[in-house]
Design an enzyme around this catalytic site. Sequence first.
Site, PDB file in Angstrom:
ATOM      1  N   TYR A 144       0.857  -1.187   0.000  1.00  0.00           N
ATOM      2  CA  TYR A 144       0.000   0.000   0.000  1.00  0.00           C
ATOM      3  C   TYR A 144       0.891   1.233   0.000  1.00  0.00           C
ATOM      4  O   TYR A 144       1.884   1.284   0.730  1.00  0.00           O
ATOM      5  CB  TYR A 144      -0.892   0.013   1.251  1.00  0.00           C
ATOM      6  CG  TYR A 144      -1.769   1.238   1.365  1.00  0.00           C
ATOM      7  CD1 TYR A 144      -2.812   1.457   0.460  1.00  0.00           C
ATOM      8  CD2 TYR A 144      -1.564   2.173   2.384  1.00  0.00           C
ATOM      9  CE1 TYR A 144      -3.621   2.585   0.568  1.00  0.00           C
ATOM     10  CE2 TYR A 144      -2.380   3.304   2.494  1.00  0.00           C
ATOM     11  CZ  TYR A 144      -3.402   3.499   1.587  1.00  0.00           C
ATOM     12  OH  TYR A 144      -4.205   4.614   1.694  1.00  0.00           O
ATOM     13  N   ASP A 239       9.211   2.689   0.143  1.00  0.00           N
ATOM     14  CA  ASP A 239       8.141   3.383   0.864  1.00  0.00           C
ATOM     15  C   ASP A 239       8.181   2.874   2.310  1.00  0.00           C
ATOM     16  O   ASP A 239       7.703   1.790   2.614  1.00  0.00           O
ATOM     17  CB  ASP A 239       6.784   3.104   0.214  1.00  0.00           C
ATOM     18  CG  ASP A 239       5.645   3.782   0.966  1.00  0.00           C
ATOM     19  OD1 ASP A 239       5.926   4.477   1.973  1.00  0.00           O
ATOM     20  OD2 ASP A 239       4.481   3.613   0.555  1.00  0.00           O
ATOM     21  N   LYS A 267       3.885   8.640   9.266  1.00  0.00           N
ATOM     22  CA  LYS A 267       3.475   8.036  10.543  1.00  0.00           C
ATOM     23  C   LYS A 267       4.349   8.487  11.733  1.00  0.00           C
ATOM     24  O   LYS A 267       4.149   9.568  12.245  1.00  0.00           O
ATOM     25  CB  LYS A 267       3.385   6.512  10.381  1.00  0.00           C
ATOM     26  CG  LYS A 267       2.312   6.165   9.308  1.00  0.00           C
ATOM     27  CD  LYS A 267       1.788   4.758   9.325  1.00  0.00           C
ATOM     28  CE  LYS A 267       0.536   4.657   8.468  1.00  0.00           C
ATOM     29  NZ  LYS A 267       0.667   3.995   7.180  1.00  0.00           N
TER      30      LYS A 267
END
Length: 430
Positions: A144, A239, A267
């Site tokens: 994702y 990523d 995050k």
Amino acid sequence: MKREKSEALFEKAKTYFPGGVNSPVRAFRSVGGTPLFIQKGKGAHIWDADGNEFIDYCGSWGPLILGHANPKVVDAIKKTVENGSSFGAPTALENELAELILANNKYIEKLRFVSSGTEAVMSAIRLARGYTKRNKILKFEGCYHGHSDSLLVKAGSGLVTFGNTSSAGVPEGVVNDTIVVSLNNEEAVKQAFAEFKDQIACVIIEPVPANNGLLLQRKEYLQFLRDICTENKTLLIFDEVINGFRIGFDGAAGYYKIQPDIITYGKIIGGGLPVGMYGASAEIMGHISPEGGVYQAGTLSGNPVAMAAGIAQLTECLKPNFYQDLEKKTSFLIDSIFKNLSTPIANFKIFQIGSIFWIAFTDKEFVRSAEEIDGDSMKYFRILHKELLERGVYLGPSGYEVGFVCEAHTMDDLERTAKAFAEALAVAMK
Ligand SMILES: *Cc1c(COP(=O)(O)O)cnc(C)c1O
């Protein structure tokens, strides 16, 4: 367990927001029932609107590595916001967070702060395309990368495919530039490079895929990607929005000792406030405006309050043995869960890296690609999730999501969690 207040809030929310939420997985669709509306968090614990208390392993989906309302992070936010919350002009705090990161991460030389992981990845893709003057990107099924158009693409049926959109509203023209292959399959990648010679701008991967189960990759496979990208003058993007500052301060690049061309973070970097970033060599980053021709901007980029939260959190992460202790705690939790089981469960596994864990109902020793996940096994997770909530343990509401141990989890929390698991699993496997 009382749920009346959460239920009433959800009924209201459904009149305001699609599905009653501002991000889909929060709606509890994959586990059933009503989402709990959270009132407050402190350390590793959260309380919902009905006053129920839970030991939290969702941690806002990863950012809260110190736990909720860490006093140092809260102080930094308060002190900073008193002097204004945004200026649209540079502040020293941006330098400070950048220095903290760059001094402890040898895989990037320059960076740009943005406001989310999605934005970081979207910008990294544009940078790769601008730098290589190529259009196609290669991604992996089961990774994702946020919700930008070119990445909302899932695999079709062949070995190498232009994907199908995984969202309505993504134009076909965009999809045609995204190649999707399976994880852990060198042949598929080789075939893609043969078929689209000199057209692939970048290969993007979550080096620790943790958004569709925890699909731990072999180091040799990541090295293979590094090598084939170098041979083809294609940029390799790691990523690391979820695993960055989580499996170590310098993330997966440091863990596997592999140098990608661009890295994205998010995050944890914002200490619970909205921050993302992308970084690369000074040479590659020189292509970003105003130095170079790749445009990227943001009204709230480098926001001082968010920077202050990030500085406070990352400073804590740099304490000696921070990551070793987190990993030990996570292993202790997992061992305790298995020790507490009254009878062994053959198809129950917990995969782990650092303080990330994933509960899987499988008899496979390794699960390295999305296709190896048995969708039918999610029926066990649904029951487990519900039974754990009843026993005061909060996991993210989907069996495809991972859990996180944070600094604030105490041994008592972990032992209580292990007991709750034993009881909940007994119900789930009945
Ligand atoms: C969470 C995540 C994103 C998206 O970040 P947002 O802040 O939710 O936009 C992108 N990539 C990975 C690997 C992620 O885990």
